[in-house]
Write an enzyme that holds these catalytic residues in place. Sequence first.
Site, PDB file in Angstrom:
ATOM      1  N   THR A   8      -6.949  11.602   2.565  1.00  0.00           N
ATOM      2  CA  THR A   8      -5.723  11.256   3.298  1.00  0.00           C
ATOM      3  C   THR A   8      -4.681  12.365   3.094  1.00  0.00           C
ATOM      4  OG1 THR A   8      -4.712  10.172   1.409  1.00  0.00           O
ATOM      5  CG2 THR A   8      -6.115   8.786   2.814  1.00  0.00           C
ATOM      6  N   ASN A  65       0.807  -1.230   0.000  1.00  0.00           N
ATOM      7  CA  ASN A  65       0.000   0.000   0.000  1.00  0.00           C
ATOM      8  C   ASN A  65       0.840   1.279   0.000  1.00  0.00           C
ATOM      9  OD1 ASN A  65      -2.372   1.848   0.992  1.00  0.00           O
ATOM     10  ND2 ASN A  65      -0.793   1.985   2.589  1.00  0.00           N
ATOM     11  N   TYR A 100       4.261   9.501 -11.009  1.00  0.00           N
ATOM     12  CA  TYR A 100       3.227   8.718 -10.307  1.00  0.00           C
ATOM     13  C   TYR A 100       2.419   7.885 -11.313  1.00  0.00           C
ATOM     14  CZ  TYR A 100      -0.675   7.822  -7.040  1.00  0.00           C
ATOM     15  OH  TYR A 100      -1.636   7.239  -6.251  1.00  0.00           O
ATOM     16  N   LYS A 125       2.469   3.719 -11.254  1.00  0.00           N
ATOM     17  CA  LYS A 125       1.221   2.960 -11.043  1.00  0.00           C
ATOM     18  C   LYS A 125       0.880   2.128 -12.288  1.00  0.00           C
ATOM     19  CE  LYS A 125       0.292   4.220  -6.790  1.00  0.00           C
ATOM     20  NZ  LYS A 125       0.404   3.264  -5.670  1.00  0.00           N
TER      21      LYS A 125
HETATM   22  N1  LIG Z   1      -5.344   9.199  -1.388  1.00  0.00           N
HETATM   23  C1  LIG Z   1      -5.842   8.991  -2.590  1.00  0.00           C
HETATM   24  O1  LIG Z   1      -6.759   9.717  -3.041  1.00  0.00           O
HETATM   25  C2  LIG Z   1      -5.326   7.854  -3.431  1.00  0.00           C
HETATM   26  C3  LIG Z   1      -5.916   7.650  -4.682  1.00  0.00           C
HETATM   27  C4  LIG Z   1      -5.481   6.591  -5.479  1.00  0.00           C
HETATM   28  C5  LIG Z   1      -4.476   5.755  -5.010  1.00  0.00           C
HETATM   29  N2  LIG Z   1      -3.909   5.977  -3.786  1.00  0.00           N
HETATM   30  C6  LIG Z   1      -2.881   5.041  -3.339  1.00  0.00           C
HETATM   31  O2  LIG Z   1      -3.259   4.492  -2.074  1.00  0.00           O
HETATM   32  C7  LIG Z   1      -2.098   4.168  -1.294  1.00  0.00           C
HETATM   33  C8  LIG Z   1      -2.215   4.807   0.078  1.00  0.00           C
HETATM   34  O3  LIG Z   1      -2.289   6.196  -0.097  1.00  0.00           O
HETATM   35  P1  LIG Z   1      -2.686   7.192   1.093  1.00  0.00           P
HETATM   36  O4  LIG Z   1      -3.525   8.227   0.483  1.00  0.00           O
HETATM   37  O5  LIG Z   1      -3.146   6.409   2.257  1.00  0.00           O
HETATM   38  O6  LIG Z   1      -1.247   7.844   1.384  1.00  0.00           O
HETATM   39  P2  LIG Z   1      -0.673   8.605   2.690  1.00  0.00           P
HETATM   40  O7  LIG Z   1      -1.762   8.974   3.618  1.00  0.00           O
HETATM   41  O8  LIG Z   1       0.212   9.666   2.150  1.00  0.00           O
HETATM   42  O9  LIG Z   1       0.203   7.464   3.395  1.00  0.00           O
HETATM   43  C9  LIG Z   1       1.318   6.935   2.723  1.00  0.00           C
HETATM   44  C10 LIG Z   1       1.917   5.788   3.521  1.00  0.00           C
HETATM   45  O10 LIG Z   1       3.061   5.324   2.765  1.00  0.00           O
HETATM   46  C11 LIG Z   1       4.171   5.251   3.650  1.00  0.00           C
HETATM   47  N3  LIG Z   1       5.433   5.569   2.979  1.00  0.00           N
HETATM   48  C12 LIG Z   1       5.701   6.629   2.180  1.00  0.00           C
HETATM   49  N4  LIG Z   1       7.012   6.649   1.862  1.00  0.00           N
HETATM   50  C13 LIG Z   1       7.572   5.571   2.480  1.00  0.00           C
HETATM   51  C14 LIG Z   1       8.889   5.062   2.547  1.00  0.00           C
HETATM   52  N5  LIG Z   1       9.924   5.660   1.941  1.00  0.00           N
HETATM   53  N6  LIG Z   1       9.109   3.937   3.275  1.00  0.00           N
HETATM   54  C15 LIG Z   1       8.096   3.339   3.934  1.00  0.00           C
HETATM   55  N7  LIG Z   1       6.818   3.761   3.895  1.00  0.00           N
HETATM   56  C16 LIG Z   1       6.574   4.883   3.177  1.00  0.00           C
HETATM   57  C17 LIG Z   1       3.908   6.275   4.753  1.00  0.00           C
HETATM   58  O11 LIG Z   1       4.563   5.856   5.962  1.00  0.00           O
HETATM   59  P3  LIG Z   1       5.815   6.606   6.643  1.00  0.00           P
HETATM   60  O12 LIG Z   1       5.774   8.051   6.200  1.00  0.00           O
HETATM   61  O13 LIG Z   1       5.591   6.403   8.110  1.00  0.00           O
HETATM   62  O14 LIG Z   1       7.012   5.873   6.149  1.00  0.00           O
HETATM   63  C18 LIG Z   1       2.381   6.199   4.911  1.00  0.00           C
HETATM   64  O15 LIG Z   1       2.030   5.226   5.849  1.00  0.00           O
HETATM   65  C19 LIG Z   1      -0.901   4.660  -2.108  1.00  0.00           C
HETATM   66  O16 LIG Z   1      -0.338   3.587  -2.824  1.00  0.00           O
HETATM   67  C20 LIG Z   1      -1.515   5.666  -3.081  1.00  0.00           C
HETATM   68  O17 LIG Z   1      -0.760   5.805  -4.249  1.00  0.00           O
HETATM   69  C21 LIG Z   1      -4.313   7.008  -3.004  1.00  0.00           C
END
Ligand SMILES: NC(=O)c1ccc[n+]([C@@H]2O[C@H](COP(=O)([O-])OP(=O)(O)OC[C@H]3O[C@@H](n4cnc5c(N)ncnc54)[C@H](OP(=O)(O)O)[C@@H]3O)[C@@H](O)[C@H]2O)c1
Length: 250
Positions: free
Chosen positions: A190, A86, A153, A157
């Site tokens: 998020t 994730n 990005y 993906k």
């Molecule tokens: N939010 C949206 O609208 C959306 C839409 C489509 C897809 N997505 C996808 O859904 C997934 C979750 O997104 P989210 O919105 O929940 O993101 P988020 O709130 O920004 O959280 C990102 C997570 O990834 C971890 N992460 C980032 N860089 C890292 C690193 N170098 N090493 C280890 N962990 C890392 C962070 O943990 P730490 O900072 O603690 O390391 C955090 O727990 C992602 O794959 C994103 O691309 C999101």
Amino acid sequence: MNYAIVTGASRGLGASAAQEFISKGIPVITVSRNENSALKQAADNAVISYTHYSCDLSSAQQVQSVFANICEEVFQHAENVYVINNAGVIEPIEVAGELDTSLVQTNIQVNLTAPILISNIFLQKAKENSSRVIIANVTSGAGERPIQGWSIYCSTKAAVNMFTMTAGLELESNGDSSKVIAFSPGLMDTDMQVTIRSSSEEAFADIDTFRNYKESGSLRSPDTVAGALVKLVLSENLENGKIYKVNDLL
Ligand SMILES: NC(=O)c1ccc[n+]([C@@H]2O[C@H](COP(=O)([O-])OP(=O)(O)OC[C@H]3O[C@@H](n4cnc5c(N)ncnc54)[C@H](OP(=O)(O)O)[C@@H]3O)[C@@H](O)[C@H]2O)c1
């Protein structure tokens, strides 16, 4: 015994997915740079096994060593191992020609290299241990269409989708019981959306649309999306290599 491994569980969708596995009584291992203390508390309260591994997923070395330790913990007792790749980053939000080299590299390592390496490790161990692994790679609609300012990005993906489809095809041809799928979570409220809204109009042409998504309440709660994700991976009729979309599941 079943286990769930969730990367990027310190916040956002990953935190909600880890919480959902705990609620279902499934032992959870989380992997990110920071730990979410609420998850530890929730697991303690529910008397469910919980371990956090601190790991920077942009380092292939850390991925190899941390996941070797996780496999040792998990495959002694595992029947089904659920792996949710994730963790993700949106940056750099910038037009091609202005991209920062280090941000490009980090995005590729976290969004693409890490899920590939993690999938590879778990599929190998599952075979050696006669266990079954179900891998869900979290993708995005951005992997299927170009969005100005998001070239890296969109590219990572799109590559995750192709890796998933190819690995799924291989597992299916071999008659393997393990599965690899992708899951597209749609727009969620998020920190990633906060980063998107705080980029610049020069770098991101659609910024007003994304500001409107927040103002109009169009962003889903990560808890709702995590409910659909966990229900999906626990279901018995997953189609190997398929890119599942949350809109078709809710
Ligand atoms: N939010 C949206 O609208 C959306 C839409 C489509 C897809 N997505 C996808 O859904 C997934 C979750 O997104 P989210 O919105 O929940 O993101 P988020 O709130 O920004 O959280 C990102 C997570 O990834 C971890 N992460 C980032 N860089 C890292 C690193 N170098 N090493 C280890 N962990 C890392 C962070 O943990 P730490 O900072 O603690 O390391 C955090 O727990 C992602 O794959 C994103 O691309 C999101």
